[in-house]
Scaffold this motif. Sequence first.
Motif, PDB file in Angstrom:
ATOM      1  N   UNK A   1       0.791  -4.594 159.440  1.00  0.00           N
ATOM      2  CA  UNK A   1       1.023  -5.878 160.096  1.00  0.00           C
ATOM      3  C   UNK A   1       2.000  -6.780 159.362  1.00  0.00           C
ATOM      4  N   UNK A   2       2.177  -6.587 158.041  1.00  0.00           N
ATOM      5  CA  UNK A   2       3.104  -7.473 157.323  1.00  0.00           C
ATOM      6  C   UNK A   2       4.441  -6.777 157.050  1.00  0.00           C
TER       7      UNK A   2
ATOM      8  N   UNK B   1      -8.307   8.496 160.113  1.00  0.00           N
ATOM      9  CA  UNK B   1      -8.136   8.450 161.570  1.00  0.00           C
ATOM     10  C   UNK B   1      -6.715   8.047 161.970  1.00  0.00           C
ATOM     11  N   UNK B   2      -5.751   8.437 161.151  1.00  0.00           N
ATOM     12  CA  UNK B   2      -4.341   8.252 161.532  1.00  0.00           C
ATOM     13  C   UNK B   2      -4.013   9.193 162.687  1.00  0.00           C
ATOM     14  N   UNK B   3      -3.089   8.798 163.566  1.00  0.00           N
ATOM     15  CA  UNK B   3      -2.705   9.720 164.641  1.00  0.00           C
ATOM     16  C   UNK B   3      -2.171  11.031 164.037  1.00  0.00           C
TER      17      UNK B   3
ATOM     18  N   UNK C   1      -6.503   0.987 161.430  1.00  0.00           N
ATOM     19  CA  UNK C   1      -6.791   0.125 162.582  1.00  0.00           C
ATOM     20  C   UNK C   1      -5.457  -0.334 163.168  1.00  0.00           C
ATOM     21  N   UNK C   2      -5.155   0.021 164.416  1.00  0.00           N
ATOM     22  CA  UNK C   2      -3.852  -0.343 164.975  1.00  0.00           C
ATOM     23  C   UNK C   2      -3.614  -1.850 164.962  1.00  0.00           C
ATOM     24  N   UNK C   3      -2.406  -2.249 164.616  1.00  0.00           N
ATOM     25  CA  UNK C   3      -1.991  -3.654 164.691  1.00  0.00           C
ATOM     26  C   UNK C   3      -0.971  -3.735 165.830  1.00  0.00           C
ATOM     27  N   UNK C   4      -1.209  -4.626 166.815  1.00  0.00           N
ATOM     28  CA  UNK C   4      -0.380  -4.609 168.028  1.00  0.00           C
ATOM     29  C   UNK C   4       1.098  -4.901 167.791  1.00  0.00           C
ATOM     30  N   UNK C   5       1.445  -5.603 166.699  1.00  0.00           N
ATOM     31  CA  UNK C   5       2.873  -5.893 166.484  1.00  0.00           C
ATOM     32  C   UNK C   5       3.551  -4.867 165.593  1.00  0.00           C
ATOM     33  N   UNK C   6       3.054  -3.652 165.596  1.00  0.00           N
ATOM     34  CA  UNK C   6       3.691  -2.592 164.799  1.00  0.00           C
ATOM     35  C   UNK C   6       4.018  -1.414 165.709  1.00  0.00           C
ATOM     36  N   UNK C   7       5.029  -0.601 165.347  1.00  0.00           N
ATOM     37  CA  UNK C   7       5.377   0.547 166.189  1.00  0.00           C
ATOM     38  C   UNK C   7       4.202   1.509 166.394  1.00  0.00           C
ATOM     39  N   UNK C   8       3.434   1.758 165.321  1.00  0.00           N
ATOM     40  CA  UNK C   8       2.336   2.718 165.444  1.00  0.00           C
ATOM     41  C   UNK C   8       1.152   2.129 166.219  1.00  0.00           C
ATOM     42  N   UNK C   9       1.074   0.809 166.229  1.00  0.00           N
ATOM     43  CA  UNK C   9      -0.087   0.155 166.838  1.00  0.00           C
ATOM     44  C   UNK C   9       0.069  -0.109 168.326  1.00  0.00           C
ATOM     45  N   UNK C  10       1.297   0.070 168.839  1.00  0.00           N
ATOM     46  CA  UNK C  10       1.505  -0.206 170.263  1.00  0.00           C
ATOM     47  C   UNK C  10       0.996   0.951 171.108  1.00  0.00           C
ATOM     48  N   UNK C  11       0.304   0.612 172.176  1.00  0.00           N
ATOM     49  CA  UNK C  11      -0.278   1.606 173.098  1.00  0.00           C
ATOM     50  C   UNK C  11      -1.119   2.648 172.371  1.00  0.00           C
TER      51      UNK C  11
ATOM     52  N   UNK D   1      -4.059  -5.400 159.608  1.00  0.00           N
ATOM     53  CA  UNK D   1      -4.604  -4.745 160.796  1.00  0.00           C
ATOM     54  C   UNK D   1      -5.322  -5.782 161.646  1.00  0.00           C
ATOM     55  N   UNK D   2      -5.688  -5.406 162.891  1.00  0.00           N
ATOM     56  CA  UNK D   2      -6.367  -6.350 163.792  1.00  0.00           C
ATOM     57  C   UNK D   2      -7.809  -6.592 163.355  1.00  0.00           C
TER      58      UNK D   2
END
Length: 370
Positions: free
Chosen positions: A80-81, A212-214, A242-252, A321-322
């Motif tokens: 996230x940062x 639990x990484x993709x 934990x996905x963070x919505x403002x990151x490439x990996x965290x989107x969708x 993370x979120x």
Amino acid sequence: MSGTGSTYNLDDLLDRALSSPLALSSGEMAYLLSLGDDADVAKLHAAARSVKLKCCGRGVSVRGLVEAGNICAKDCLYCGIRKSNAEVERYSLDADSIVAAAQEAKSLGYASLVIQSGEIESEAHTQFIETVLGRIKPLDLGVTLSLGEQTEEVYARWREAGAERYLLRIETSDPALYATIHPAECRWERRAECLRALRRTGYQVGTGVMCALPGQTFASLAHDIEFYGGIDADMIGMGPYIPHPSTPLGQNAQFDPKRALSLALNMIAVTRLYLHDINIAAATALQALADDGRERGVMAGANVIMPNVTDTRYRRAYKLYSNKPCLDEAATMCRACLDRRLAAIGEELLLGQRGDSPHFHRRMDKCLKA
Ligand code: 5AD
Ligand code: FES
């Protein structure tokens, strides 16, 4: 996540793991990590907890966590940062604020401190950290730094200035998986070399991974645990990704919080069963997935907790993370909350003790005898 066949006998495996460290093969560890049946998981965690009690005793070591700044030169795809996240309001604490947080930790009875921030490599930053270390020295705290990849010279300067421990998660021991969650300029080999440099400069070395990484398999996580043993780590800090919505990996992202939590807890348990006497932290990210996540980490074999002592004004801005917990609770409230939570599981904070890993002392004794 690939499945594993159950050609293993759980009770036999746990008996063997209890009797000595390094007693499990990677296939056996992958099987233990894959356990999902409630009764099996309960057995796994109870075995790990009994090793924790035997090797580290009752009680949980505590380190006050200072989030010293969120300015980061890197662009990790999950974090996230990361520098490309324009939505983050950037801050860096001045030396007075870090010293004040260290004093707060000391007054709460925490004998150790972790200073963490985004990654900055510059002479000015190196000197700033040296100054901070000099100013907190009179407090006589065990100081851990978590300031990312640096040159061996910088690690040595900070060691000289008073830091004794360093945390640098390898994130995954698999260079191919590492490449899928980092931009090309972040090289797995450099991170592994930093861990060797930290060892050479005399730190107690901590590392760890996200669970639990993709694309991560049980076999890959088992290999992570072998990696910890291979570098003879003193401490491990692991948590769920934990996905963070403002990151490439965290989107969708497809995210199953229950599965991520169980996997992170199983990782703590199997790491304890394989390495016995190291320090293992119950990461704050566990608490982002379940209110009692950190206590469950302790019940699965962890022996360290790192409550936040950063001024609450800055906590929202340090969001890796979120769903980050404890955003508004001042350090005294976190202390009271932890006391209550640990008492509920028959544990307590080890106040006034630095909490070096028993493994580190054993390693030092061996060096002195050699
Ligand atoms: N989810 C979980 N952990 C994360 N970290 C960074 N981003 C995330 C995320 N989205 C972890 C990394 C890093 C540590 C400081 O925080 O493992 O090393
Ligand atoms: Fe800051 Fe990875 S984004 S170190």
